[in-house]
Design a protein around this motif. Structure first.
Motif, PDB file in Angstrom:
ATOM      1  N   LYS A 144       0.446  -1.263   0.145  1.00 47.78           N
ATOM      2  CA  LYS A 144       0.019   0.074  -0.051  1.00 47.78           C
ATOM      3  C   LYS A 144       0.837   1.133  -0.084  1.00 47.78           C
ATOM      4  CE  LYS A 144      -3.553   2.250   2.748  1.00 47.78           C
ATOM      5  NZ  LYS A 144      -4.363   2.214   4.057  1.00 47.78           N
ATOM      6  N   ASP A 363     -12.053  10.368  -6.171  1.00 46.58           N
ATOM      7  CA  ASP A 363     -11.748  10.315  -5.099  1.00 46.58           C
ATOM      8  C   ASP A 363     -10.945   8.770  -4.958  1.00 46.58           C
ATOM      9  OD1 ASP A 363     -11.226   9.939  -2.290  1.00 46.58           O
ATOM     10  OD2 ASP A 363     -13.419   9.981  -1.680  1.00 46.58           O
ATOM     11  N   GLY A 365      -9.057   7.617  -2.421  1.00 47.84           N
ATOM     12  CA  GLY A 365      -8.555   7.457  -0.939  1.00 47.84           C
ATOM     13  C   GLY A 365      -7.608   8.540  -0.642  1.00 47.84           C
ATOM     14  N   GLU A 369      -4.244   5.812  -2.700  1.00 49.28           N
ATOM     15  CA  GLU A 369      -3.803   4.316  -2.858  1.00 49.28           C
ATOM     16  C   GLU A 369      -4.720   3.614  -3.838  1.00 49.28           C
ATOM     17  OE1 GLU A 369      -6.234   4.948   1.203  1.00 49.28           O
ATOM     18  OE2 GLU A 369      -4.838   5.935  -0.408  1.00 49.28           O
ATOM     19  N   PHE A 370      -5.957   3.853  -4.222  1.00 51.61           N
ATOM     20  CA  PHE A 370      -6.721   3.128  -5.085  1.00 51.61           C
ATOM     21  C   PHE A 370      -6.592   3.668  -6.756  1.00 51.61           C
ATOM     22  CE2 PHE A 370      -9.075   3.022  -0.820  1.00 51.61           C
ATOM     23  CZ  PHE A 370      -9.151   1.638  -0.930  1.00 51.61           C
ATOM     24  N   TRP A 414     -18.088   5.940  -2.505  1.00 56.60           N
ATOM     25  CA  TRP A 414     -17.872   5.079  -1.460  1.00 56.60           C
ATOM     26  C   TRP A 414     -19.070   5.062  -0.582  1.00 56.60           C
ATOM     27  CZ3 TRP A 414     -13.480   2.324  -2.111  1.00 56.60           C
ATOM     28  CH2 TRP A 414     -12.665   2.959  -3.009  1.00 56.60           C
ATOM     29  N   TYR A 422     -13.474   3.847   3.248  1.00 60.48           N
ATOM     30  CA  TYR A 422     -13.169   3.295   1.638  1.00 60.48           C
ATOM     31  C   TYR A 422     -13.277   1.875   1.774  1.00 60.48           C
ATOM     32  CZ  TYR A 422     -11.627   8.087   0.829  1.00 60.48           C
ATOM     33  OH  TYR A 422     -11.862   9.376   0.768  1.00 60.48           O
ATOM     34  N   VAL A 473      -6.742  -1.221   0.972  1.00 65.42           N
ATOM     35  CA  VAL A 473      -7.295  -1.319   2.303  1.00 65.42           C
ATOM     36  C   VAL A 473      -6.406  -1.742   3.567  1.00 65.42           C
ATOM     37  CG1 VAL A 473      -9.462  -1.310   1.245  1.00 65.42           C
ATOM     38  CG2 VAL A 473      -8.396  -3.532   1.752  1.00 65.42           C
TER      39      VAL A 473
END
Length: 490
Positions: A144, A363, A365, A369-370, A414, A422, A473
């Motif tokens: 991540k 958006d 994250g 990270e997404f 989300w 998230y 996540v």
């Protein structure tokens, strides 16, 4: 060695903590409210009773807090210590019901049920699972962090690219505007000439129409009709002769009401102009092949298509260049430039700008990270269907052995809980079910080292649930047991 691993080691070796005395069924966290020898106040504050009435198998408190170890209160709860495993609460109605609910058997202290303490075995299995999950979470969290760094640099690149494209688009728009100004200036004389021609043509049609209008009126007014009006006598000598009436009839144009004609002309002008134009024969284009000299039948195979002599090709090109009518079909270089820029470059830049702006606005994250999921698709094949998840786009389902694809929802938002927003994705407004709502899909995200669709189901009609693992996540590993102190209660 970290605290959680020390804790696991202690539990696995069966090291016992000192037993804390308290009434049966009371968790360690509430021990301070049950002090032997002192009056007990119901936890809801409703009343105070002597301590000897705690666990006397009679419900005195409305919240059932005076009977934590009996089944006297219907709304009471019993705490299973479960040393070596996870503590738990069960409804007080299950106390001494002959069924072992607590792995340490404490719920069946007076039922005679043959229960065995299985807490250590359960704890050992769970610790192995938790250890594996901790390793996955640790590796996933490291991945991540890499995703966040890549997303950060990728975002900067996209913003720089967007700024560059916007500048190019602005330059192109300025050039387009300059060319348009040149084009309008170059076409102005032609435009003015056309306007003069149209005005002259309309004036001619108007004159012809006025003449026609006069003739029509004259056809309805005869010489005899004029003779009945002595006031039309040109010399006013009291004698309006037929010869004078004929002259008057001929020059009836002098008496036509032009204002009345103007109102009529405005109504019939378009129809009259179109009919007049229809009377003008359209130019007939003669195909070039028909103007050529006929070729004898035996010459049809004189040259293969690819072997035509160069001299003949040159002659054809020269003929085309010398065609005097070519000017009618040539397009202005300025017009070509504008068309090229607008149809190709301008549209391409427009789409690039729009796509970059759309991607930057998502958006992805807290640390983006997404972002790595954008533009990707992941599939899960079952016995009947192939499910396809394209994050931030759509979810679909297609029969495995032929058939059309069904939209299970397009990206919505989300929808996870406030403390973990998230963790859930919502895809909405999919293909409508027969006599039902539109399909929708909730995607549950769980921590994993790989990015994979694990499962899919349809808990409710037309509402799908998909489980999806991703390192995005994964959280930094913490203590495996949030209430670890209760695991050593005795």
């Amino acid at each position: 060695m970290s605290y959680q691993y020390l804790l696991l080691l202690l539990l696995s070796l069966g090291v016992s903590a000192v037993e804390v005395q308290r009434p049966r069924g009371v968790p360690l966290s509430k021990r301070q409210f049950y002090e032997e020898g002192k009056p007990f106040t119901c936890l809801d504050g409703s009343r105070t009773i002597p301590f000897d009435r705690v666990n006397d198998d009679y419900c005195d408190c409305e919240d059932g807090s005076d009977e934590p170890g009996t089944a006297a209160c219907p709304n009471g709860s019993f705490h299973c210590t479960n040393a070596g495993f996870r503590p738990a609460f069960i409804p007080s109605s299950r106390i001494n019901d002959g069924i072992c609910d607590c792995c340490d058997t404490t719920d069946e202290y007076n039922s005679g049920a043959a229960c065995q303490n299985t807490c250590r075995e359960l704890g050992s299995k769970e610790r192995e699972i938790m250890k594996e999950m901790a390793e996955i979470a640790k590796e996933g969290f490291l991945l991540k962090q890499q995703l966040i760094q890549e997303a950060k640099s990728g975002l900067e690149e996209k913003k720089a690219k967007l700024a560059e494209v916007q500048v190019s688009k602005k330059d192109l728009e300025d050039k387009l505007e300059a060319l348009r100004t040149v084009k309008e200036t170059a076409e102005q004389p032609e435009k003015e000439a056309k306007e003069r021609h149209l005005k002259a043509w309309e004036g001619k049609l108007k004159f012809e129409s006025l003449s026609t209008f006069t003739i029509i009126i004259a056809s309805y007014v005869s010489v005899a009709d004029l003779l009945t009006h002595s006031e039309l006598d040109p010399d006013s000598d009291g004698s309006f002769t037929e010869a004078e009436a004929q002259v008057k009839h001929f020059f009836l144009l002098d008496k036509v009401d032009t204002a009345a004609f103007e109102s009529v002309w405005n109504n019939i002008k378009e129809k009259y102009v179109s009919e007049s134009n229809a009377d003008i024969p359209a130019p007939v284009e003669t195909p070039q092949e028909e103007t050529r000299e006929p070729v004898p039948e035996n010459d049809s195979e004189q040259y293969p298509e690819e072997d035509i002599p160069e001299e003949e090709e040159d002659d054809d090109e020269e003929d085309e260049d010398e065609d005097p009518d070519d000017g009618d079909y040539k397009v202005s270089p300025v017009r070509i430039s504008i068309r090229f820029m607008k149809d190709d470059h301008d549209l391409d830049l427009h789409f690039v700008c729009r796509n970059l702006e759309k991607e930057i606005s998502f958006d992805f994250g807290p640390g983006a990270e997404f972002a790595y999921l954008y533009g990707q698709c992941y599939e899960l094949s079952t016995s009947e269907y192939i499910y396809r998840l394209c994050p931030f786009n759509r979810v679909s389902q297609k029969p495995k052995y032929g058939g059309s694809e069904t939209n299970l929802g397009s990206w919505g938002k989300w929808t996870g809980p406030e403390d973990n927003v998230y963790s859930l994705m919502k895809y909405e407004h999919g293909t409508g079910c027969w006599q039902g709502p539109n399909r929708s899909t909730t995607v549950k995200l769980t921590c994993g080292k790989e990015t994979v669709v694990l499962s899919t189901s349809e808990p409710s009609r037309c509402e799908y649930l998909m489980e999806f693992t991703t390192p995005a996540v994964c959280q930094e590993p913490q203590s495996l047991y949030p209430d670890a102190h209760d695991h050593t209660e005795l």
